[in-house]
Design an enzyme around this catalytic site. Structure first.
Site, PDB file in Angstrom:
ATOM      1  N   GLU A  33       8.464   2.036  -2.962  1.00 44.34           N
ATOM      2  CA  GLU A  33       7.723   3.092  -2.294  1.00 44.34           C
ATOM      3  C   GLU A  33       7.344   4.742  -2.577  1.00 44.34           C
ATOM      4  OE1 GLU A  33      11.868   4.463   0.092  1.00 44.34           O
ATOM      5  OE2 GLU A  33      11.226   2.940   0.737  1.00 44.34           O
ATOM      6  N   GLU A  90      -1.362 -11.996  11.619  1.00 49.75           N
ATOM      7  CA  GLU A  90      -1.081 -12.953  12.860  1.00 49.75           C
ATOM      8  C   GLU A  90      -2.963 -12.477  13.538  1.00 49.75           C
ATOM      9  OE1 GLU A  90       0.621 -14.989  14.524  1.00 49.75           O
ATOM     10  OE2 GLU A  90       2.752 -14.562  13.436  1.00 49.75           O
TER      11      GLU A  90
END
Length: 295
Positions: free
Chosen positions: A109, A78
């Site tokens: 992960e 954003e």
């Protein structure tokens, strides 16, 4: 109690009335806000340290895995359209790469080697800030990213939801958002995820404010990539100057849609002088206007 633990309170949640379930989950969201509030001093310290690096041309680097990684990527993605943050000064590190944004990538992960390698691959250095985020605070990939970044002198921020998390200890700035167990045990997309998103909102927004990308509560560095944002740019200048619509559109056209530059043009300067003034004040509109308008 950690994010993976089972809370006796929610043991029979599947037998509750729908309204009771919703009330419990809403209560969890409020608890997420409280957890962020408690960490406000650490959030402020980390953000101000980051701003100093960014003023030297550094990059913002987000790193995570699974839900936490997706939340981090969302916040980072954003920044360019909202604040015109340069895309070449933004790095998004997701365990498992882009495919992991939409689906689980097995064992990603846990890959410490891949985590450490990303720091070398992206040439992370002393002016950069690396923000690692993991609800458990024990994700090997994210910890490896933070440890490797710290070794090369980058500023490191570790955000976790479990007290005593290794991720927070590995980073120069550790931020604990103690949200406790979830209503659905281990589902950290719930209040832990909410707390993470709030914290990242605060960090990135405070940083952009300190860097002069907000003026009078307005996103004056917004990139007008569509009609809605073009109207928003015009409305901002209308509010800031009271100028006629034709003058506002002309200034925006001359400024290639840059609201801050257009605002200075509307104050009477030509483009070269307006650009020089904003450069002098490192893009901060308030002191730039004060110099030419007084006050």
């Amino acid at each position: 109690m950690g994010t993976e633990q089972i809370s006796p309170r929610y043991r029979d949640i599947d037998a509750w009335a729908p309204g009771e379930v919703l009330d419990a989950m809403i209560e969890g969201q409020l608890a997420a806000v409280a957890a962020v509030r408690a960490a406000s001093p650490q959030i402020e310290a980390a953000t101000l340290a980051m701003v100093e690096r960014l003023r030297k041309g550094g990059r913002i680097v987000y790193a995570g895995a699974g839900t936490s990684g997706r939340i981090a990527v969302q916040d980072g993605a954003e920044l360019p359209p909202t604040f015109d943050w340069p895309r070449d000064r933004l790095v998004l590190l997701m365990a498992g790469g882009e495919p992991a944004l939409l689906r689980s990538v097995e064992n990603a992960e846990d890959d410490k080697v891949a985590g450490a390698a990303t720091i070398t691959d992206h040439k992370i250095g002393p002016n950069d800030t690396v923000i690692g985020i993991a609800a458990s605070g024990s994700t090997p990939y994210t910890i490896a990213v933070i440890e490797a970044a710290r070794k090369v002198g980058a500023l490191t921020v570790g955000i976790a939801n479990n007290p005593g998390a290794a991720l927070a200890s590995a980073a120069e700035h550790g931020i604990i958002l103690d949200t406790g167990p979830e209503a659905i045990a281990g589902s950290t997309r719930m209040k832990a995820g909410t707390a993470q998103k709030i914290a990242l909102n605060l960090i990135s927004s405070l940083a952009m404010i300190r860097l002069g990308r907000v003026y009078e509560g307005l996103m004056v560095d917004v990139v007008a990539m569509n009609e809605k944002l073009r109207r928003r740019s015009e409305n901002m200048l209308r509010r800031l100057t009271g100028a006629a619509d034709d003058a506002i559109r002309s200034a925006l056209s001359e400024a290639n849609g840059n609201v801050k530059l257009a605002r200075v043009l509307l104050a009477g300067l030509d483009r070269a002088a307006a650009e020089a003034l904003l450069t002098k004040h490192e893009g901060h509109l308030r002191p730039a206007l004060a110099e030419i308008l007084g006050g």
